[in-house]
Design a protein around this motif. Structure first.
Motif, short mmCIF file in Angstrom:
data_model
loop_
_atom_site.label_atom_id
_atom_site.label_comp_id
_atom_site.label_asym_id
_atom_site.label_seq_id
_atom_site.Cartn_x
_atom_site.Cartn_y
_atom_site.Cartn_z
N VAL A 56 -31.87 25.17 -46.49
CA VAL A 56 -32.99 24.57 -45.75
C VAL A 56 -33.04 25.07 -44.30
N ASP A 57 -32.10 25.95 -43.94
CA ASP A 57 -32.14 26.50 -42.58
C ASP A 57 -33.48 27.21 -42.34
N ARG A 58 -34.08 27.70 -43.43
CA ARG A 58 -35.37 28.40 -43.34
C ARG A 58 -36.50 27.49 -42.85
N VAL A 59 -36.38 26.16 -43.03
CA VAL A 59 -37.38 25.27 -42.44
C VAL A 59 -36.84 24.59 -41.18
N VAL A 60 -35.52 24.47 -41.09
CA VAL A 60 -34.93 23.85 -39.89
C VAL A 60 -35.32 24.67 -38.65
N THR A 64 -39.60 22.56 -53.70
CA THR A 64 -40.91 22.57 -53.04
C THR A 64 -41.08 21.29 -52.21
N LEU A 65 -40.74 20.15 -52.79
CA LEU A 65 -40.81 18.89 -52.04
C LEU A 65 -39.85 18.94 -50.84
N LEU A 66 -38.67 19.46 -51.08
CA LEU A 66 -37.65 19.54 -50.02
C LEU A 66 -38.13 20.36 -48.82
N ARG A 67 -38.91 21.40 -49.08
CA ARG A 67 -39.34 22.28 -47.98
C ARG A 67 -40.72 21.91 -47.43
N LEU A 68 -41.61 21.32 -48.24
CA LEU A 68 -42.97 21.03 -47.72
C LEU A 68 -43.06 19.71 -46.96
N LEU A 69 -42.47 18.67 -47.53
CA LEU A 69 -42.61 17.34 -46.91
C LEU A 69 -42.11 17.31 -45.45
N PRO A 70 -41.00 17.99 -45.10
CA PRO A 70 -40.55 17.97 -43.71
C PRO A 70 -41.60 18.45 -42.71
N GLY A 71 -42.53 19.31 -43.15
CA GLY A 71 -43.59 19.78 -42.25
C GLY A 71 -44.44 18.62 -41.75
N TRP A 72 -44.70 17.66 -42.64
CA TRP A 72 -45.50 16.49 -42.25
C TRP A 72 -44.65 15.50 -41.44
N LEU A 73 -43.43 15.24 -41.94
CA LEU A 73 -42.55 14.26 -41.28
C LEU A 73 -42.24 14.69 -39.84
N ALA A 74 -42.11 16.00 -39.64
CA ALA A 74 -41.72 16.52 -38.33
C ALA A 74 -42.72 16.16 -37.24
#
Ligand code: S3P
Length: 437
Positions: A129-133, A99-109
């Protein structure tokens, strides 16, 4: 406990009494993250104390949030949505937390000029993680993953623009990542799911006064400057409670009253499946389809009784995703066949949970077969024999093995029981408190 051999759970019971599950893991992650994105301090009541939610606090501290614990409460002093986050150029350790791996990138991006690399343990390195990339790259961020698919995941922040994104998998983590990035992107960002996944992020966005619209499986978020959030109370975790529910269903003579448990309908698929199998579970489950900004909390009253097999299809999978291994366990004790289809996502969890539950339950006497996207198990209403079950480093398989042991004829040796601490450090104590003295 024998060194290296695991932890043994002997047949025991009945399981009786009142029980309060630990705080919800999904909602705890989100509460801390939204607190960190807020300009004003946010108090989180009943924050989960576990390895996974600890990883979230560590990562948020790294990037500049202030966090103080006071018993079960957390005071998060956020840096604001558009902050100059710290640790740029550095590595953020997500531990075992998908969950941290997939949610935090939304903010960092959405932080132009910053760059972070997210990495974690051996299991996290196998999580896709391609699903968020893909959506973050479409929004304009610089995102790179090992082989395009696995952590380490590097996020280079940018000025984001809104997108319309049809998500290929029904995943609350992907949805949350895109909605969080959407708050930072110009215009509006729209995501359409294939099936409704858990909606905790939508509810917290609404409570933070972020303009959000829902139309069936489509959610739209509008860019904002700040969040308006001051307090969050985390309910008990229905996924953690599900192990006690299953134990009460399977061990003769059991009856447990479960209090303060989250009953959000996007999380209670397992309870509805178990009820269909004949389980005696009483409680005010939230009506499927409810759209709300609140997290409903209530009580469940669970008792042992005979079960019969059932079929679980793709529509029910997202609302029961973390409990499907328990459906297999109930199926092994039920009369007739239980089949789960459309659950290929289970192969991408903390372990390949289809292989793990099939090998694990077969090893203790179940008649269970693996399919590409699920399993089918044949029961004859009798108790499983027992034996050894390897948790494969997966917290949910460890707790499943413990419950199977109590309900079995000869007991189960769980290899890797310590994995339970990922989501539920007090699991063994809570279970012991419900067993006869
Ligand atoms: C979670 C979503 C689910 C679930 C996981 C927690 C979340 O994963 O399995 O344990 O907190 O959003 P997916 O979104 O990948 O289905």
């Amino acid at each position: 406990m024998s060194a290296g051999g695991g932890r043994r759970f002997e047949p025991a019971g009945p399981i009786r009494g009142t029980y309060r599950p630990p705080a919800d893991k999904s909602i705890s992650h989100r509460a801390a993250l939204f607190g960190a994105m807020s300009d004003v301090p946010v108090t989180v009541h009943n924050y989960l104390d576990s390895a996974d939610t600890g990883s979230t606090l560590d990562a948020l501290l790294e990037i500049g949030a202030g966090i103080t614990r006071d018993g079960d409460d957390l005071l998060v002093r956020g840096v604001g949505l558009h902050a100059a986050l710290e640790a740029t150029g550095g590595r953020l350790d997500v531990g075992n937390s998908g969950t941290l791996l997939r949610l935090l990138p939304g903010w960092l991006a959405g932080q132009p000029g910053g760059e972070w690399t997210l990495d974690g343990d051996e299991s996290i390195r196998r999580r896709p993680v391609d699903r968020v990339v893909e959506p973050l790259a479409l929004m304009g961020a610089g995102v790179a993953a090992r082989e395009g698919r696995y952590p380490p995941l590097t996020v280079r922040g940018a000025e984001l623009h809104g997108i319309e994104y049809p998500a290929p998998v029904a995943s609350a983590q992907v949805k949350s990542c895109v909605l969080i990035a959407g708050m930072l992107a110009d215009g509006t960002t729209t995501l359409t799911e294939t099936r409704q996944s858990r909606d905790h992020t939508e509810r917290i966005l609404q409570r933070s006064r972020v303009p959000l619209e829902r139309d069936g499986l489509t959610v739209t978020v509008t860019q904002v400057d700040e969040l308006e959030l001051d307090e969050i109370t985390v309910p008990g975790d229905p996924s953690s409670a599900a192990f006690i529910v299953a134990a009460a269903c399977l061990v003769p003579g059991s009856r447990v009253v479960i209090g303060d448990v989250g009953l959000n309908w996007t999380r209670t698929g397992f309870l509805r499946i178990a009820q269909r199998m004949g389980a005696v579970i009483l409680g005010d489950l939230e009506e499927p389809g409810t759209v709300s900004s609140e997290e409903p909390v209530g009580e469940l009253d669970v008792a042992h009784g005979p079960l019969e097999g059932t079929e679980v299809g793709p529509d029910e999978v997202p609302t029961s995703i973390d409990e499907l291994t328990l459906v297999a366990l109930l199926g092994a004790f039920a009369e007739g066949d239980t089949t789960v289809r459309g659950a290929a996502e289970l192969r991408h969890k903390e372990s390949d949970r289809i292989a793990g539950v099939v090998d694990g339950l077969r090893g203790i006497g179940a008649d269970i077969a693996e399919t590409a996207d699920g399993f089918s198990v044949r029961g004859n209403g009798a108790r499983l024999e027992g034996g050894t079950l390897d948790a494969r480093g997966d917290h949910r398989l460890a707790m499943l093995g413990a419950v199977a042991g109590l309900a079995s004829r000869k007991g189960v040796q769980v290899v890797g029981m310590e994995a339970a601490a990922i989501s539920y450090p007090a699991f063994e104590q809570d279970l012991a408190a419900l067993l006869p003295g």
